[in-house]
Design a protein around this motif. Structure first.
Motif, PDB file in Angstrom:
ATOM      1  N   GLN A   2      45.980  34.819  28.252  1.00 51.42           N
ATOM      2  CA  GLN A   2      45.575  36.376  28.182  1.00 51.42           C
ATOM      3  C   GLN A   2      46.848  37.194  28.319  1.00 51.42           C
ATOM      4  O   GLN A   2      47.097  38.318  27.804  1.00 51.42           O
ATOM      5  N   SER A  12      48.613  36.951  25.077  1.00 53.40           N
ATOM      6  CA  SER A  12      47.933  37.608  24.266  1.00 53.40           C
ATOM      7  C   SER A  12      48.135  39.190  24.171  1.00 53.40           C
ATOM      8  O   SER A  12      48.823  39.776  23.231  1.00 53.40           O
ATOM      9  N   LEU A  22      47.023  40.215  17.127  1.00 54.36           N
ATOM     10  CA  LEU A  22      47.402  38.625  17.083  1.00 54.36           C
ATOM     11  C   LEU A  22      47.255  38.271  15.477  1.00 54.36           C
ATOM     12  O   LEU A  22      48.265  37.499  15.009  1.00 54.36           O
ATOM     13  N   PHE A  65      41.354  36.530  22.837  1.00 52.72           N
ATOM     14  CA  PHE A  65      42.793  36.486  22.590  1.00 52.72           C
ATOM     15  C   PHE A  65      42.952  37.647  21.551  1.00 52.72           C
ATOM     16  O   PHE A  65      43.880  38.763  21.726  1.00 52.72           O
ATOM     17  N   PHE A  66      42.217  37.835  20.636  1.00 54.24           N
ATOM     18  CA  PHE A  66      42.207  38.674  19.527  1.00 54.24           C
ATOM     19  C   PHE A  66      41.863  40.209  20.008  1.00 54.24           C
ATOM     20  O   PHE A  66      42.615  41.175  19.817  1.00 54.24           O
ATOM     21  N   GLN A  72      42.356  41.399  23.262  1.00 59.81           N
ATOM     22  CA  GLN A  72      43.349  42.095  24.157  1.00 59.81           C
ATOM     23  C   GLN A  72      44.509  42.400  23.663  1.00 59.81           C
ATOM     24  O   GLN A  72      45.074  43.385  23.904  1.00 59.81           O
ATOM     25  N   ALA A  73      44.956  41.543  22.560  1.00 63.43           N
ATOM     26  CA  ALA A  73      46.193  41.817  21.836  1.00 63.43           C
ATOM     27  C   ALA A  73      46.112  43.233  20.999  1.00 63.43           C
ATOM     28  O   ALA A  73      46.827  43.912  21.239  1.00 63.43           O
ATOM     29  N   SER A 108      36.518  42.081  17.834  1.00 60.26           N
ATOM     30  CA  SER A 108      37.700  40.964  17.684  1.00 60.26           C
ATOM     31  C   SER A 108      37.689  40.603  16.337  1.00 60.26           C
ATOM     32  O   SER A 108      38.682  40.080  15.703  1.00 60.26           O
ATOM     33  N   MET A 114      50.016  31.064  19.258  1.00 58.44           N
ATOM     34  CA  MET A 114      50.302  32.232  20.115  1.00 58.44           C
ATOM     35  C   MET A 114      51.667  31.707  21.044  1.00 58.44           C
ATOM     36  O   MET A 114      52.399  32.659  21.111  1.00 58.44           O
TER      37      MET A 114
END
Length: 428
Positions: free
Chosen positions: A65, A68, A79, A209-210, A212-213, A317, A385
């Motif tokens: 994370q 990310s 991302l 992942f998607f 938080q980025a 996301s 990533m």
């Protein structure tokens, strides 16, 4: 290249308010009703023997994370927009399609659990309750701008403390539990191993992942004084420090809640011979005769609260991934007419998820399909990533340090093993 120096900025009240943001919300959203079901099953079936898994996953969860969040803040893009620069578009679109499908099944299971939980608490029909939750989620995301919606998500993270309080309302043999957590005695067998895989898959999920980025990008856009870090000539350490604190706190908080859920269900359900739990609401209902109405109420309300947090993250996301892959505007700050494609994905994922509740497909099958699709997506996305965060061209002077690269690749390897085990169990 901007020549603005950011080497010695002083913390402001605004920075303090932003200190806990995307990382905290992302971590809390990981404990969605589907995750609660997994942790409840772990505690009910194996007692305290799986408490160690939350300690195993924590450093890898923090690392991936951090990667990310770092990608979003340094590049100023989400991302999917970064992955498009490294991978063939057909591959990116295929992974995004699987992400959307997995998130939709997850949304379906979560909405159903929320409707069932509210029906257990106040009565009424589960589908009508589920419709209310789905509608509220869509309306908030479409019509409330990000700068007003983000504080709502932060407040919703407080609902997870219900599971800390729940643990304090039951009789827990702490010495036995803590000894099992630090010195586990695993029950060698296929079911035990598969539950370990399930906990890993629940803890490290692609939608996080998607989200938080993209949330780092949203936070950056709120202030013209905060451009992408790779465009800043000097400084930037304060922002990376904020990201480290925010993400570390968020992931530890997430796994601490998982710890208390496993602890509670082990102490109450497993200890009383209730070992087969297939949903979060089933866990709540099983707690009522064994631990009392107050414990049941806290557990059930926690399902509703975390669902209200998780559904926007799951739908959002998916929308970020699709919109960025196609080059559409992707921001919760935009008005609906200005980002039709983005908001259409949010609404469609939520509506389809709600509709799946009428198909007769049970939540367990939806979670299995979600786990399989997440498994297909997780490892290649994590590998991409790691390639991005190690790329000098994309990250500039903010290319990740060796410790983060090593920990991130170890987490990717761990997920690869978990995915192989998952597929072996399902298709062997």
């Amino acid at each position: 290249m901007l020549q603005t120096s950011r080497s010695t900025p002083k913390p402001s009240s605004k920075m303090v308010q932003r200190l806990l943001g995307p990382g905290l919300v992302t971590g809390a959203a990981d404990d969605d009703p589907s995750g609660i079901a997994t942790y409840s099953q772990a505690g009910a079936q194996f007692g305290y023997d799986l408490l160690w898994t939350v300690f195993l996953t924590t450093p890898f969860m923090i690392a991936i994370q951090l990667v990310s969040a770092r990608i979003g803040r340094v590049t100023g893009k989400g991302l999917a927009a970064n992955v498009v620069e490294l991978a063939p578009r057909w591959l990116v679109l295929a992974l995004i399609f699987l992400l959307v499908a997995a998130n939709t099944f997850n949304i379906a299971a979560d909405i159903a659990a929320m409707g069932e939980s509210l029906a257990l608490v106040i009565g009424g029909l589960t589908h009508e309750h589920a419709l209310i939750f789905a509608s509220v989620s869509i309306l908030l995301q479409v019509f409330v701008p990000y700068h007003r919606y983000a504080p709502v998500l932060k407040v919703l993270t407080l609902t997870l403390f219900a599971y800390v309080i729940t643990a304090l309302t039951v009789n827990i043999p702490w010495s036995t539990a803590l000894l099992a957590a630090v010195w586990p005695r695993p029950t060698v067998g296929a079911n035990y191993f598969l539950m370990v895989v399930a906990v890993l898959g629940t803890t490290i999920s692609p939608y996080l992942f998607f989200w938080q980025a993209s949330q780092e990008v949203e936070e950056m856009r709120r202030s013209p004084a905060h451009p992408p870090l790779r465009e800043v000539a000097k400084g930037g350490k304060l922002e990376l420090h904020r990201i480290r604190i925010d993400t570390t706190v968020g992931m530890i908080f997430s796994n601490a809640i998982a710890f208390f859920i496993i602890l509670t269900t082990a102490a109450v359900l497993n200890a009383n011979g209730v070992t087969n739990i297939n949903s979060a609401t089933q866990a709540a209902e099983a707690l009522r005769p064994l631990a009392g109405n107050f414990t049941f109420l806290l557990f059930a309300l926690g399902i509703i609260g975390t669902g209200l947090l998780a559904i926007p993250v799951l739908a959002g996301s998916a929308a970020y991934g699709v919109a960025e892959a196609f080059g559409w505007q992707a921001t919760l700050e935009a008005k609906a007419p200005d980002a039709i494609g983005f908001y259409t994905i949010i609404a469609a994922a939520t509506v389809i998820g709600f509709s799946l509740g009428f198909t007769g497909i049970d939540a367990i099958h939806m979670l299995v399909w979600s786990a399989v699709l997440n498994g297909i997506v997780a490892v290649p996305i994590m590998a991409m990533m790691m390639a991005i965060v190690s790329n000098k061209r994309l990250m500039g002077r903010f290319k990740a340090r060796s410790w983060l690269v090593i920990l991130g690749w170890l987490g990717t390897g761990l997920m690869a093993i978990a995915v192989i085990a998952l597929f072996w169990s399902l298709f062997a």
